[in-house]
Design a protein around this motif. Structure first.
Motif, PDB file in Angstrom:
ATOM      1  N   LEU A 179     116.020   1.327  64.085  1.00  0.00           N
ATOM      2  CA  LEU A 179     116.145   1.433  65.535  1.00  0.00           C
ATOM      3  C   LEU A 179     117.540   1.099  66.056  1.00  0.00           C
ATOM      4  CD1 LEU A 179     112.728   0.030  66.774  1.00  0.00           C
ATOM      5  CD2 LEU A 179     113.547   2.381  66.816  1.00  0.00           C
ATOM      6  N   ASN A 180     118.189   0.100  65.499  1.00  0.00           N
ATOM      7  CA  ASN A 180     119.490  -0.295  66.009  1.00  0.00           C
ATOM      8  C   ASN A 180     120.642   0.056  65.071  1.00  0.00           C
ATOM      9  OD1 ASN A 180     118.567  -1.437  68.448  1.00  0.00           O
ATOM     10  ND2 ASN A 180     117.855  -3.220  67.310  1.00  0.00           N
ATOM     11  N   THR A 181     120.351   0.747  63.976  1.00  0.00           N
ATOM     12  CA  THR A 181     121.430   1.036  63.023  1.00  0.00           C
ATOM     13  C   THR A 181     121.639   2.532  62.842  1.00  0.00           C
ATOM     14  OG1 THR A 181     119.858   0.860  61.200  1.00  0.00           O
ATOM     15  CG2 THR A 181     121.101  -1.116  61.760  1.00  0.00           C
ATOM     16  N   ALA A 182     120.695   3.218  62.255  1.00  0.00           N
ATOM     17  CA  ALA A 182     120.922   4.611  61.888  1.00  0.00           C
ATOM     18  C   ALA A 182     120.038   5.590  62.648  1.00  0.00           C
ATOM     19  CB  ALA A 182     120.697   4.782  60.391  1.00  0.00           C
ATOM     20  N   GLY A 183     119.345   5.141  63.664  1.00  0.00           N
ATOM     21  CA  GLY A 183     118.493   6.043  64.424  1.00  0.00           C
ATOM     22  C   GLY A 183     119.289   6.815  65.455  1.00  0.00           C
ATOM     23  N   PRO A 184     118.657   7.786  66.096  1.00  0.00           N
ATOM     24  CA  PRO A 184     119.362   8.566  67.118  1.00  0.00           C
ATOM     25  C   PRO A 184     119.656   7.717  68.351  1.00  0.00           C
ATOM     26  CG  PRO A 184     117.042   9.124  67.116  1.00  0.00           C
ATOM     27  CD  PRO A 184     117.268   8.204  65.946  1.00  0.00           C
ATOM     28  N   SER A 185     120.810   7.941  68.986  1.00  0.00           N
ATOM     29  CA  SER A 185     121.152   7.198  70.199  1.00  0.00           C
ATOM     30  C   SER A 185     120.690   7.931  71.449  1.00  0.00           C
ATOM     31  CB  SER A 185     122.652   6.945  70.278  1.00  0.00           C
ATOM     32  OG  SER A 185     123.351   8.176  70.339  1.00  0.00           O
ATOM     33  N   HIS A 186     120.549   9.242  71.373  1.00  0.00           N
ATOM     34  CA  HIS A 186     120.072  10.063  72.479  1.00  0.00           C
ATOM     35  C   HIS A 186     119.143  11.143  71.927  1.00  0.00           C
ATOM     36  CE1 HIS A 186     123.697   8.358  74.242  1.00  0.00           C
ATOM     37  NE2 HIS A 186     123.206   8.670  75.428  1.00  0.00           N
ATOM     38  N   ILE A 187     118.197  11.558  72.756  1.00  0.00           N
ATOM     39  CA  ILE A 187     117.296  12.656  72.416  1.00  0.00           C
ATOM     40  C   ILE A 187     117.357  13.665  73.551  1.00  0.00           C
ATOM     41  CG2 ILE A 187     114.863  13.321  72.149  1.00  0.00           C
ATOM     42  CD1 ILE A 187     115.891  11.817  69.764  1.00  0.00           C
ATOM     43  N   SER A 188     117.407  14.926  73.199  1.00  0.00           N
ATOM     44  CA  SER A 188     117.314  15.947  74.224  1.00  0.00           C
ATOM     45  C   SER A 188     116.371  17.042  73.727  1.00  0.00           C
ATOM     46  CB  SER A 188     118.702  16.480  74.566  1.00  0.00           C
ATOM     47  OG  SER A 188     118.973  17.695  74.031  1.00  0.00           O
ATOM     48  N   VAL A 189     115.626  17.633  74.649  1.00  0.00           N
ATOM     49  CA  VAL A 189     114.660  18.680  74.320  1.00  0.00           C
ATOM     50  C   VAL A 189     115.041  19.930  75.105  1.00  0.00           C
ATOM     51  CG1 VAL A 189     112.238  19.391  74.484  1.00  0.00           C
ATOM     52  CG2 VAL A 189     112.808  17.047  73.847  1.00  0.00           C
ATOM     53  N   GLU A 190     115.111  21.040  74.391  1.00  0.00           N
ATOM     54  CA  GLU A 190     115.378  22.330  75.021  1.00  0.00           C
ATOM     55  C   GLU A 190     114.234  23.274  74.679  1.00  0.00           C
ATOM     56  OE1 GLU A 190     119.151  23.524  73.502  1.00  0.00           O
ATOM     57  OE2 GLU A 190     120.241  22.066  74.716  1.00  0.00           O
ATOM     58  N   LEU A 191     113.870  24.124  75.627  1.00  0.00           N
ATOM     59  CA  LEU A 191     112.738  25.033  75.444  1.00  0.00           C
ATOM     60  C   LEU A 191     113.198  26.476  75.594  1.00  0.00           C
ATOM     61  CD1 LEU A 191     110.193  23.095  77.675  1.00  0.00           C
ATOM     62  CD2 LEU A 191     110.411  22.984  75.199  1.00  0.00           C
ATOM     63  N   SER A 192     112.464  27.395  74.966  1.00  0.00           N
ATOM     64  CA  SER A 192     112.756  28.816  75.073  1.00  0.00           C
ATOM     65  C   SER A 192     111.472  29.589  74.824  1.00  0.00           C
ATOM     66  CB  SER A 192     113.809  29.207  74.039  1.00  0.00           C
ATOM     67  OG  SER A 192     113.959  30.610  74.012  1.00  0.00           O
TER      68      SER A 192
END
Length: 75
Positions: free
Chosen positions: A37-50
């Motif tokens: 959670l605080n080391t190698a995880g993603p710092s941001h998440i974004s979702v795009e749809l199509s």
């Protein structure tokens, strides 16, 4: 289930899911491994749809994920 381990030299990753028919996406949930959670995880998440693969449309602004045990993206 699908899993991916972020490394220090991996700034981002794409995960594309193609479904055989149209669906209504209400929420996307991501469950990071607790030890990353605080080391190698993603710092941001974004979702795009199509509806046909291109172009993609952002479902919402990127979400900061630091310290979250469950990341829920409302679409």
């Amino acid at each position: 289930p699908w899993s991916y381990k972020f490394t220090a030299d991996t700034p981002w990753i794409d995960l594309n899911i193609q479904l055989p028919c149209a669906v209504l996406v209400k929420e996307v949930q991501i469950h990071p491994y607790l030890n990353t959670l605080n080391t190698a995880g993603p710092s941001h998440i974004s979702v795009e749809l199509s509806h046909d693969g291109l172009p993609t449309i952002p479902a919402r602004n990127p979400i900061i994920t630091s310290g979250l045990t469950v990341i829920k993206v409302q679409t």
